[in-house]
Scaffold this active site. Structure first.
Site, short mmCIF file in Angstrom:
data_model
loop_
_atom_site.label_atom_id
_atom_site.label_comp_id
_atom_site.label_asym_id
_atom_site.label_seq_id
_atom_site.Cartn_x
_atom_site.Cartn_y
_atom_site.Cartn_z
N LEU A 1 0.80 -1.24 -0.11
CA LEU A 1 0.07 0.07 0.04
C LEU A 1 0.84 1.26 -0.06
CD1 LEU A 1 -2.20 -1.62 2.71
CD2 LEU A 1 -3.02 -1.06 0.32
N THR B 1 5.89 0.58 2.23
CA THR B 1 7.13 1.24 2.95
C THR B 1 6.36 2.44 3.98
OG1 THR B 1 8.64 0.93 1.35
CG2 THR B 1 9.00 2.97 2.70
N LYS C 1 15.12 -0.18 5.52
CA LYS C 1 15.00 0.61 4.44
C LYS C 1 15.15 2.05 4.73
CE LYS C 1 12.25 1.36 0.42
NZ LYS C 1 10.97 1.05 -0.34
N LYS D 1 9.47 10.91 -0.15
CA LYS D 1 8.65 10.30 0.72
C LYS D 1 9.63 9.62 1.85
CE LYS D 1 5.75 6.29 1.36
NZ LYS D 1 5.48 4.95 0.82
#
Lengths: 295, 295, 295, 295
Positions: free
Chosen positions: B64, B95, B170, B245
């Site tokens: 998502l 993420t 990440k 982001k």
């Protein structure tokens, strides 16, 4: 070969020693008498000035702390250019700004002397072991002349382009290095604060897009790389004050070239703040402590 | 295997396609009807809600855009947790921030569902080719269960620790990546402005201490790496908005953890400024244009 | 009074004009012959060198672009110190680094000449109107001597301490000014983006803790202050290139003093980026456009 | 007037006390029983929930630590909106993000309640003395209704525009304040390091273009302003953690609005680093110590 070698500090002295070992005859000059005496015992000849050292030499090498010394040793009344013969090759191994490197080389050229800039990386360890990297700015012809002699002091002898480009290569690389080390420090400290194992994190970074020398070879987090300064209390290695010097050269060269270097400028200030707190003598990877609670 | 797959965007759709090809039966949910229809033609079964998709599934996977979607798809009235059976393994590949990942997993755990976070890298190309990297936060047992299925969508399946650590890995990696790319941009642009050949400079950096993925694999200077976005007008690759982001997630996680990230915060702002100038749709390496005269 | 005035650029020429108007006899030197001719028509006397101008003068004033000019005009073979008589007061009004100011003054002192540094603010408008501010570094005695003459060119004559402190005061003030202007720009642009009326926002800031000269007198948002450059297309005022020069002096002085200036360094880079985009000729408050969509 | 007042912390309690003194009847709610007991002794009425407090009230005021509390106190099952009557005016004085302020006000509007945001400045001292500044986002009509009551707790009641603009005004002002304070710190510390008297420097700045509240009223250098926290060991005043909260709101609002705030983001990180070193409890002007040798 009869070589004038001027500037016998932490880097210059072991470099000169390697040339003596390789069988060259050295004319030595430095203000420090004890290092001169020591090298004389190995067979070096003591000169009374840069000019005197350059007289009769077939090659002149200098290794000095900063641009002001380079100007004075080459251009001064008793300087190299007052003694060197036309046609003799010359190389300055100091790390200085590209502009000064070009100006001094231009002065040399005016009297028929081809001069290169060849700053090094590899630290005092590399100087002793003869494993330095030389970043050489010179004509192809001069590079071919210098290469064999430099190879007696180093392992990688890289031709970067015309005179001045050796300095440019070094400050651009070290600008990036100074930034990367802080980037790795921020990533490792953030990961630790958020709760991931730092060894696992380093492993992931090192096989992913964050991979860099500051992470996979010289990681600032203690225990990640056993051979890195972080695993021995940030001793040895590349001192923060030296990184500060190189970032100063990079941002000043950028200013003169009207070129922005935002992260580079911030990095410089962060190492400066580290130095203000009295940590400038440590390896530059100790910048990671700016991101950790006082231990 | 009967797998619920929820979230069929640019990443999710090709991932689901790879699972169908591998022989699994998929219960699909997305708000986009046309992608559902397309995947139904390949054999997928269309569900009317996340809850319906999860009912009867032996594994639930979600992919998502952001934390708000993850909360709603998992915790909402018609969400996954309303339909999933106890004991069924679950994994969210979005993420998002580590905190939300942990909270949703905790809610799942309260009803006997072991849930992992497994954000990916590799982009839409990797999703299509089945070569993604999955950074997995899960218990050892859950990781062992998930590994074979994830391997049908990716090449590297990395176990990062307990739930939440996939996200941490990440964002820490991408924090460093975002910084490194700007560092390389500043070094290359400075070198160019000072007069060194950029190919030579890149070569020196790549065999020296400035070496990093952003330089040796994805160099932002046009012509240095033929396969990099810089050599095709900064198209494809990893969009600056996506980097923005991830840097937003990193600095926000750092804020919550009371952890400074100075260069990371500056990097975020520089990509934000790039976006403001209308360049956010380009590959993130186009940040180098902030350091060059308008071409 | 017989005054030597050397350096007749955009600032120096109107300053000299005001001294002529005040009844002084001026010995003028500049490389630009046309400005010399023009001032000669007003009664000035043209000299052939700084040395010649200084000979017989009862006061020497210089107004030059940068430190290199100051060194050469004062210390050169045909320089001021070669012509000035012992005991004659001297003042340099250039904006340069404090270190050079101190060194040149020390050279003057060695031949019995008391020399002050007195950089100005107020721009070419202030130079013409005789309303400059002079920040004077001098002994109390020298300050008392210079004050009446400086007051014929300016309105505020501030004694900052011993020689060099004039420069220090100016670069510290302008460091803060360069930062404040960006701070105001970020606050105004953020408020606008979030949806508050910018006039209302400026009013609140100006009566609150964000209050500063960059907001209440020189606000970078068009229309807030009718007399500010922002309300006339960022023309006139204090050019971004001049701010860039002063921030360069500040960060370089900080580097030499081992003093971090983090926001100052970032500010310098942001004005440098503005200059790279071709906007360096505008008033420095045009930095606000870095925070707005291309108009 | 019958007023519901919810949130009786360091700010809320003295504000409520001033309303009781002004003759209002207060319905009080907080989780802290001892402050409730204390205010009950002054005549306040203790309520068992925000809903209960709002029932029958002619005005509802809340003063809470963060957005999550505001959402829960207003929108929760036992929240204000469950008890308030249609047509009753309402105001939240918390400092939160503009987005949440607008969303909660929209929820209130759906049941006929006009709600304002009115964050304050002035600290606990201002709350006790009734000299707060209120930055009010409200329709003109609602502002007219609220103004007399707010004036019993504060001195400046500023109308900023529609709901949400109170928060915007506060975070934009404090963004600038956080930047200015660091700018003044860098300028003062640099001046000191270069050798100018800091009192003289502050005087020059305060009558020049660097002039700002952080310099002329709240100077971070000890001894410059006798009434500033710097002159009493950085106690009292506006804590660095509060500045950090406000900069977090500003940078997060900027992120959502796709608006860069470069210096603001760096400032946030510098206060975060100060906090990491254990100095977050001091007045925010203690950031100057980041620029001084450990004393």
């Amino acid at each position: 070969m009869n070589i004038a070698f001027i500037g016998l500090g932490n880097m210059g002295a072991p470099m000169a020693r390697n040339l003596i070992k390789a069988g060259h005859q050295l004319n030595l000059f430095d203000l420090n008498q004890s290092v001169l005496a020591e090298l004389a015992q190995l067979g070096g000849r003591i000169s009374t000035s840069p000019k005197a050292a350059a007289e009769g030499a077939e090659l002149v090498i200098t290794m000095l702390p900063a641009a002001a010394h380079v100007r004075s040793v080459w251009l001064g009344e008793d300087g190299v250019l007052a003694g060197i013969a036309g046609g003799v090759p010359a190389v300055d191994c100091s790390t200085i700004d590209p502009q000064t490197a070009r100006e001094v080389a231009a002065a040399a050229a005016r009297q028929g002397v081809a001069m290169a800039d060849a700053p090094v990386s590899g630290g005092t360890g590399g100087a002793q072991a003869g494993t330095l990297t030389f970043m050489v700015g010179a004509s192809a012809e001069l590079f071919a002349t210098l290469q064999p002699v430099l190879a007696q002091m180093g392992r990688n002898i890289v031709h970067c382009g015309e005179v001045g480009t050796g300095q440019i290569a070094k400050i651009c690389n070290n600008l990036l290095l100074g930034i990367s080390m802080i980037g790795v420090s921020e990533a490792m400290a953030l990961g630790d604060a958020l709760g991931i194992d730092t060894l696992v994190l380093a492993g992931i970074i090192n096989s992913s897009t964050g991979r860099c020398w500051s992470s996979d070879t010289y990681n600032p987090w203690p225990g990640v790389i056993e051979t890195a300064p972080a695993s021995r209390g940030y001793t040895g290695g590349f001192g923060a004050e030296l990184m500060l010097k190189d970032l100063g050269l990079a941002t000043e060269a950028a200013r003169q070239a009207h070129q922005p270097v935002v992260l580079g400028a911030v990095a410089q200030q962060l190492y400066q703040a580290m130095s203000l707190r009295g940590e400038g003598g440590k390896d530059f990877s100790a910048i990671v402590n700016s991101y950790r609670k006082p231990q």
